[in-house]
Design an enzyme around this catalytic site. Sequence first.
Site, mmCIF file in Angstrom:
data_model
loop_
_atom_site.group_PDB
_atom_site.id
_atom_site.type_symbol
_atom_site.label_atom_id
_atom_site.label_comp_id
_atom_site.label_asym_id
_atom_site.label_seq_id
_atom_site.Cartn_x
_atom_site.Cartn_y
_atom_site.Cartn_z
ATOM 1 N N SER A 1 -15.578 8.210 -13.455
ATOM 2 C CA SER A 1 -14.351 8.982 -13.679
ATOM 3 C C SER A 1 -13.319 8.122 -14.413
ATOM 4 O O SER A 1 -13.617 7.628 -15.495
ATOM 5 C CB SER A 1 -13.834 9.530 -12.344
ATOM 6 O OG SER A 1 -12.858 10.528 -12.545
ATOM 7 N N ASP B 1 -19.482 19.532 -15.613
ATOM 8 C CA ASP B 1 -18.405 18.548 -15.437
ATOM 9 C C ASP B 1 -17.552 18.545 -16.700
ATOM 10 O O ASP B 1 -17.919 17.963 -17.719
ATOM 11 C CB ASP B 1 -18.976 17.162 -15.172
ATOM 12 C CG ASP B 1 -17.896 16.155 -14.798
ATOM 13 O OD1 ASP B 1 -16.699 16.516 -14.844
ATOM 14 O OD2 ASP B 1 -18.240 15.007 -14.463
ATOM 15 N N HIS C 1 -18.172 17.230 -10.819
ATOM 16 C CA HIS C 1 -17.680 15.861 -11.008
ATOM 17 C C HIS C 1 -17.975 14.973 -9.806
ATOM 18 O O HIS C 1 -17.848 13.756 -9.903
ATOM 19 C CB HIS C 1 -16.176 15.898 -11.288
ATOM 20 C CG HIS C 1 -15.613 14.611 -11.790
ATOM 21 N ND1 HIS C 1 -16.055 13.993 -12.944
ATOM 22 C CD2 HIS C 1 -14.637 13.798 -11.288
ATOM 23 C CE1 HIS C 1 -15.369 12.880 -13.138
ATOM 24 N NE2 HIS C 1 -14.513 12.735 -12.143
#
Length: 211
Positions: free
Chosen positions: A125, A180, A193
């Site tokens: 991320s 995602d 995610h």
Amino acid sequence: MKFALLALAAVALASPVTLDERQIAIPENELRTGPCEPITFIFARASTEPGLLGISTGPGVCNGLKLARPFKVACQGVGPAYTADLASNFLPQGTTQVAIDEATDLFKLAASKCPDTQIVAGGYSQGTAVMHGAIRNLPDNVKNLIRGVVLFGDTRNKQDGGRIPNFPTDRTKIYCALGDLVCEGTLVITAAHFTYTVNVPGAVAFLLSKL
């Protein structure tokens, strides 16, 4: 179902991670505080994750490497200057310059302190933005020591053309789950995610194949 970015903190901590994958007690500051090892793993965690490696993909990959190469791996998370706060995702680089600089310094430390080590790296991320920003501008003598990089839920995937600029694509593995949307250049957080622990075994295998 789509979640607002500000819900990420609550959802991230509730994401499905087994106790074994978390490896809560796993060392995460070994480059700074320990001896040199043949392999050095540097990782930048996702937003809101605690510690230096986080509690999902970071410790998972670290533990996988250590199991495959016992007593030969040093794991190092990016922090504490990298705070993994939510707001930094909105910055132009997808994270802070302070975080990028800290990661850069860790790569340089590995090269100077342990010139014979093989470096592998990763990010999840916001941590992927940290890795994009740091690796792209490393001097060649440091960059050449990085054998492989794994990125989960890459927030810079679209912006940087599916690669880390100025770094070989054959040494990079980007994991973008179906659905995602951060991989499509947005900051819309979906359930996809938070699925990347399933990719940890493949990521470990990829990094080992580059050593």
